[in-house]
Write an enzyme that holds these catalytic residues in place. Structure first.
Site, PDB file in Angstrom:
ATOM      1  CB  ALA A  59       9.095   0.882   4.844  1.00 22.49           C
ATOM      2  CB  THR A  60       7.045  -3.579   2.147  1.00 27.06           C
ATOM      3  OG1 THR A  60       5.597  -3.394   2.718  1.00 27.06           O
ATOM      4  CG2 THR A  60       7.771  -4.711   2.815  1.00 27.06           C
ATOM      5  CG  HIS A  65       3.038   3.374  10.313  1.00 25.23           C
ATOM      6  ND1 HIS A  65       3.330   2.057  10.446  1.00 25.23           N
ATOM      7  CD2 HIS A  65       1.706   3.480  10.390  1.00 25.23           C
ATOM      8  CE1 HIS A  65       2.101   1.578  10.721  1.00 25.23           C
ATOM      9  NE2 HIS A  65       1.339   2.513  10.275  1.00 25.23           N
ATOM     10  NE  ARG A  74       3.648   3.221  15.861  1.00 24.88           N
ATOM     11  CZ  ARG A  74       2.866   2.718  14.789  1.00 24.88           C
ATOM     12  NH1 ARG A  74       1.484   3.267  14.873  1.00 24.88           N
ATOM     13  NH2 ARG A  74       3.153   1.825  14.001  1.00 24.88           N
TER      14      ARG A  74
END
Length: 180
Positions: A34-35, A50, A53
């Site tokens: 994750a950025t 996110h 999920r």
């Protein structure tokens, strides 16, 4: 096996969900890089959705800039997303200055970091946005960032083994096979 896959498309086109499903087809324990930098509460909620999920089979790495410092060899890795990653170079909070870096400097830094990361023997699934598909912004900073991301997306696509364009949740293969 080393492979680079680029998944691109508009906002809310299904890019991330498609990347996650693809990763789970390729590995029972994929990595999610994750950025994102959390800018506000609305964005925090997007990140939470996110995260919800994905299940416990995922290893999550949160890294805003220096992806290559993480060892992901022999893994399947979703990098979500290049747009936010590039934003972290373009609006560099570490330098604590209001001055905008040049597009050329940003491209140099991010392509170097991309090249270092993808030297590892892994399957990389990059997610990005096609922000230049709309109209031209009247804001010069937005135009500069659109140019930067567009050129970087072209660079990644040139290095990719596969490129998929997401259109309304439907994957359309743009490039398949060997690198050019």
């Amino acid at each position: 096996m080393k492979k680079v896959i680029l998944i691109t498309g508009g906002q809310r086109s299904g890019k991330s969900a498609y990347a996650e499903k693809l990763a789970l087809k390729l590995s029972s324990h994929p990595v999610y890089m994750a950025t994102a930098h959390i800018w506000d509460e609305e964005f925090r909620e997007r990140v939470r959705l996110h995260q919800a999920r994905r299940g416990p089979e995922w290893t999550t790495i949160e890294e805003e800039k220096y992806l290559s410092r993480h060892t992901v060899a022999h893994r399947v890795v979703v990098i979500d997303c290049l747009t936010l990653w590039c934003t972290n170079f373009f609006f560099d909070r570490e330098k604590n200055t209001d001055a905008q870096p040049s597009v050329e400097q940003c491209l140099k830094e991010v392509t170097s970091e991309f090249d270092q990361l993808t030297r590892q023997e892994a399957v990389f699934i990059f997610v990005t946005n096609e922000i230049g598909s709309g109209g031209t912004s009247s804001n010069p900073v937005q135009r500069k960032f659109t140019d930067f991301l567009g050129w970087f997306n072209q660079y990644v696509a040139s290095k990719a083994d596969e490129v998929v364009l997401m259109v309304s949740g439907i994957p359309v293969t743009i490039k398949e096979g060997v690198k050019k």
